[in-house]
Enzyme design. Structure first.
Site, mmCIF file in Angstrom:
data_model
loop_
_atom_site.group_PDB
_atom_site.id
_atom_site.type_symbol
_atom_site.label_atom_id
_atom_site.label_comp_id
_atom_site.label_asym_id
_atom_site.label_seq_id
_atom_site.Cartn_x
_atom_site.Cartn_y
_atom_site.Cartn_z
ATOM 1 C CD GLU A 221 -0.555 -5.329 5.886
ATOM 2 O OE1 GLU A 221 -0.588 -6.213 4.694
ATOM 3 O OE2 GLU A 221 -0.469 -4.343 5.918
ATOM 4 C CB CYS B 221 -0.934 0.043 1.131
ATOM 5 S SG CYS B 221 -2.362 1.129 1.196
ATOM 6 C CG HIS C 6 -3.353 -3.799 3.309
ATOM 7 N ND1 HIS C 6 -2.312 -2.921 3.988
ATOM 8 C CD2 HIS C 6 -3.940 -2.782 2.524
ATOM 9 C CE1 HIS C 6 -2.535 -1.758 3.656
ATOM 10 N NE2 HIS C 6 -3.349 -1.607 2.800
#
Lengths: 232, 81
Positions: free
Chosen positions: A204, A93, A202
């Site tokens: 994560e 990002c 994302h």
């Protein structure tokens, strides 16, 4: 500690002023079996890590352009140098925006074409499973991870896009409706060497079943640990 | 002291969502006849001494290094009288 012998490999996560997802990125590294090492934007020091994550957020308040100020943070001198040596670097990002502003990756990220901040579970197709961050996936595999951005529209000139597609440097594409207007539905790209990857969604945030859309994102972190292990 | 102005604009082929938003708002406010809007940035740099060719060349380097992203933006440098 990791059951597969990857424990002890160290992945640095940089915190810039305005980073939001550095703690989640560090958690993803630990869940993948590595040691997360906090790196500070103001230090000319990577603390000897085996790989680096530039996390999501709004570094320097997105002043000037997203990632434009972070690019000149002291730690970026070392990140650019390490990337040139082949050290794996993942920008997620805002981190992807920093990598583009640093010229480690081609193209740029501009405001979403629909002008709204998007936050959703997004399906992606992994198109290049040969990078340092995607080797635990298979090419053509579809995964679902979180996507949350206001300026996630990937743009580059037609010649650059043709080259990226021709050389297999498109790492992932959006599946289904294009969520932000990215050209050719590109969600992530890599450099020619395959050690630097930029990704707008994302992974994560998709590493535990308890929260997020599942664990499809963990592969990015297990991939780099396997890669780093093979070099150490 | 001289004032050097750097105008930064999105390249013509790059979508400008902010300009589109402004363009969409104008008729809602009763302003007719605007065919298109592009939104950019204007930097005003106060520099020491005269705006010599060397100073302008330096500002040019600032513009391509930091003030603009040449992938998506064009810039123009001029001296404010």
């Amino acid at each position: 500690m990791s059951a597969d012998g990857l424990g002890g490999l160290r992945v640095g996560v940089v915190t810039f002023p305005g980073s939001l997802d550095d703690v989640d990125a560090a958690r993803a590294v630990r869940l993948a079996g590595g040691e997360a090492v906090a790196l500070w934007h103001g230090d000319h020091d990577l603390r000897g890590v085996d790989a680096v994550v530039l996390p999501g957020g709004f570094s320097y308040g997105d002043y000037l352009r997203c990632g434009a100020i972070a690019r000149f943070a002291p730690v970026m001198t070392e990140v650019v140098e390490a990337a040139g040596r082949g050290v794996p670097v993942l920008g997620i990002c805002n981190g992807f925006q920093v990598l583009c502003e640093s010229h480690l990756l081609p193209g740029a990220l501009i405001r979403n074409d629909h002008r709204k901040f998007g936050c959703l579970d997004q399906r992606l197709v992994i198109e290049n499973a040969r990078t340092a961050w995607t080797s635990d996936y298979t090419e053509g595999q579809e995964v679902t991870v979180a996507l949350k951005n206001g300026e996630g529209s990937y743009v580059a000139d037609a010649a650059t896009l043709d080259r990226l597609e021709g050389e297999g440097q498109v790492v992932a594409r959006y599946v289904g409706a294009n969520p932000n207007g990215s050209q050719r539905a590109i969600a992530g790209v890599t450099n020619a060497a395959g050690n630097v990857v930029g990704l707008m969604p994302h992974p994560e945030h998709a590493v535990e079943d308890l929260c997020g859309p599942g664990t499809d994102g963990l592969g990015f972190f297990t991939s780099v640990l396997a890669r780093a292990a093979s070099f150490s | 002291m001289a004032r050097v102005v750097v105008d930064v604009m999105p390249k013509p082929e790059i979508l400008d969502p902010q300009g589109k938003a402004v363009h969409g708002a104008l008729p809602r406010l009763g302003f007719a006849g605007v065919v298109d809007v592009r939104q950019g940035k204007r930097f005003e740099l106060e520099v020491e001494g005269e705006a010599t060719d060397e100073v302008l060349a330096e500002v040019h380097r600032m513009a391509e290094t930091l003030l603009s992203n040449p992938v998506i933006e064009d810039f123009a440098v001029r001296v404010e009288p």
